[in-house]
Design an enzyme around this catalytic site. Structure first.
Site, short mmCIF file in Angstrom:
data_model
loop_
_atom_site.label_atom_id
_atom_site.label_comp_id
_atom_site.label_asym_id
_atom_site.label_seq_id
_atom_site.Cartn_x
_atom_site.Cartn_y
_atom_site.Cartn_z
N SER A 116 0.78 -1.18 0.13
CA SER A 116 -0.11 -0.07 0.11
C SER A 116 0.80 1.16 0.06
CB SER A 116 -0.96 -0.11 1.24
OG SER A 116 -0.16 0.36 2.51
N LYS A 117 0.28 2.36 -0.11
CA LYS A 117 0.79 3.67 -0.25
C LYS A 117 1.46 3.94 1.08
CE LYS A 117 -1.29 5.77 -4.28
NZ LYS A 117 -2.22 6.73 -4.82
#
Length: 512
Positions: A275-276
């Site tokens: 994920s970011k």
């Protein structure tokens, strides 16, 4: 979904000449790029360059709440740092601009008007509460809970009644009542059934166009021929294909639907999608740590693709020449930080020493070890030191610990507390005293003479093992337990500075 069949270049090109290939990379300018975005950009870039086509950079900046001018600049700077160049787009121009979606609003308004006029889209007046109630009823009945087409065929009287209530409609695309099948470049033939493809929203009630509208419209008008994007967008592809077909029917674009290739997920720790928010996902971390652009890109290319012949390390020119979208594996790829660092280290070994020295200067300058423009004397010392550490470093930022001791002013030199506590204890004072006497008698300050003197004094004279003999000397002159080779370091540091640091370390040991 079926197994991916064998394809030729002609199948991939779909009747196009190689130089007609047009791909796009369309990031949202919300900050530094995520490694998954970078891999998408890399594959699109390599695909376009392989065939001699074009890469279009399009900025999807219609989300005014999250997109900023700074984010836009970060995006451009990031791509330039990576050496991923674009043929059309911001700061380059092109015949299909503007290339920022925020500057194309009039285009979307015009396209929506034409879709409505042609009956390809329609106004939907359903409130969110009504939608939720009907979806819940459908779920309770075991039916598909997507949009049920309630507003597909409203009478003029029904429309007027909604208007009189003050309702503001969204715009929905009228999806075809048939399966949608396409040949994915990565996954083979995929079919979506109509019951899973409800009429979706193109424009919000406030008039704001949504991604499912603007993305295909821009692709059509910019004559994009191939789209590489993440697996997470696969479910939206049939809806976009329906829009491409509708646009073709009203004379927008070339009438050609792009070929799609959906790239596999990149998985992080615990086999979860990266994920970011994952610390290892942001480009900023790799820039800060001193990864080489070519090293990082090489590793990201391995997340789903291989150059063949059991090779892990290759140049970007080699990748362009060999890139084949058919070799991309549809299975999720795992991001391994250790392997990423190892690939980067391999690329660091490939640099010529002069180039390596040039690349470490910004990191030494940021740490205050060197000025941004080193003097001739500093550069000569750096050039002499680089061959001693290039094989020992994994990232450029390590140069601060490995080389900083050679450049720091004596008044600012210090010994790492942990190194001092572990090494400058016990018999270290005896070792340093013997070292000082031995070095004072060295007439020619060369690596060979220094090594001969220290081995004779510390190993032969004191009977010490090399680790116990040279560890205190290393810490005394470099301030750390790990440094370039000791004897070469002493030569580069010079007689006076070496003896001064050894004397200071002896005094510290005596004080303790």
């Amino acid at each position: 979904m079926t197994d991916k069949p064998a394809q030729t270049d002609d199948d991939v090109l779909g009747g196009l000449a190689p130089d007609q290939v047009r791909l796009r990379f369309a990031p949202s300018p919300t900050g530094l790029l995520h490694v998954g975005n970078i891999r998408t950009a890399l594959f699109a870039w390599a695909f376009a360059r392989h065939f001699g086509g074009k890469l279009v950079l399009r900025i999807e900046d219609t989300d005014t709440a999250r997109n900023t001018p700074e984010g836009m600049q970060f995006t451009l700077d990031s791509l330039r740092w990576l050496n991923i160049d674009w043929d059309e787009g911001p700061e380059v121009g092109g015949a299909y601009g503007p290339y920022r979606q925020s500057e194309r609003m009039d285009i979307y308004t015009d396209v929506v008007a034409k879709l409505l006029a042609a009956g390809k889209a329609y106004h939907c007046y359903c409130s969110q509460e009504e939608l939720d109630q009907r979806r819940e009823a459908a779920r309770s009945a075991g039916q598909h809970s997507g949009y049920d087409g309630h507003c597909r065929a409203l009478t003029p009287e029904q429309v007027q009644a909604y208007i009189d209530e003050g309702r503001r409609p969204v715009v929905r695309l009228r999806m075809p009542d048939r399966p949608i099948t396409f040949d994915d470049l990565v996954r083979g033939e995929i079919t979506f059934l109509p019951e899973n493809l409800g009429d979706y929203v193109l424009v919000r009630a406030n008039g704001h166009p949504l991604y499912p509208l603007v993305n295909p419209v821009d692709d059509a008008l910019m004559e994009i021929t191939h789209v590489l994007r993440g697996e997470d967008l696969l479910s939206s592809t049939p809806r976009q294909i329906a829009l491409y077909e509708a646009l073709a029917e009203i004379g927008i674009g070339t009438g050609r639907t792009p070929r799609f290739g959906h790239l596999p997920f990149v998985m992080g720790e615990g086999n979860k999608k990266l994920s970011k928010r994952d610390p290892s996902s942001s480009l900023g971390e790799y820039m800060e740590r001193g990864f080489l652009p070519e090293g990082l890109l090489n590793y990201l290319a391995l997340l789903g693709w291989s150059i063949g012949d059991d090779r892990d390390v290759f140049t970007m020119d080699e990748m362009i020449k060999a890139f084949d979208i058919r070799r991309v594996n549809a299975n999720a790829a795992r991001f391994d930080p250790k392997k990423c660092e190892a690939i980067n280290a391999s690329h660091m070994r490939l640099l010529a020493p002069a180039e390596f020295a040039e690349r470490v200067v910004p990191y030494l300058a940021k740490a205050g070890v060197l000025p941004a423009e080193p003097t001739a004397e500093q550069r000569a010392l750096l050039d002499a030191a680089v061959p001693l550490v290039q094989e020992r470093m994994n990232t450029l930022s390590e140069s601060v610990d490995m080389l900083g001791f050679l450049f720091v002013d004596e008044s600012a030199f210090s010994i790492d507390p942990d190194a001092g506590a572990k090494v400058l204890t016990g018999d270290a004072g005896v070792v340093l005293e013997a070292t000082s006497k031995a070095l004072e008698e060295v007439s020619e300050w060369t690596t060979e003479a220094i090594e001969q003197a220290l081995r004779a004094s510390l190993i032969d004279g004191l009977g010490l093992k090399p680790k116990n003999a040279f560890g205190p000397v290393r810490v005394a002159i470099s301030g750390r337990r790990i440094s370039p080779p000791l004897f070469e370091s002493l030569e580069l540091l010079g007689r006076d500075r070496s003896l001064s640091r050894i004397a200071s370390a002896r005094a510290a040991v005596a004080t303790d």
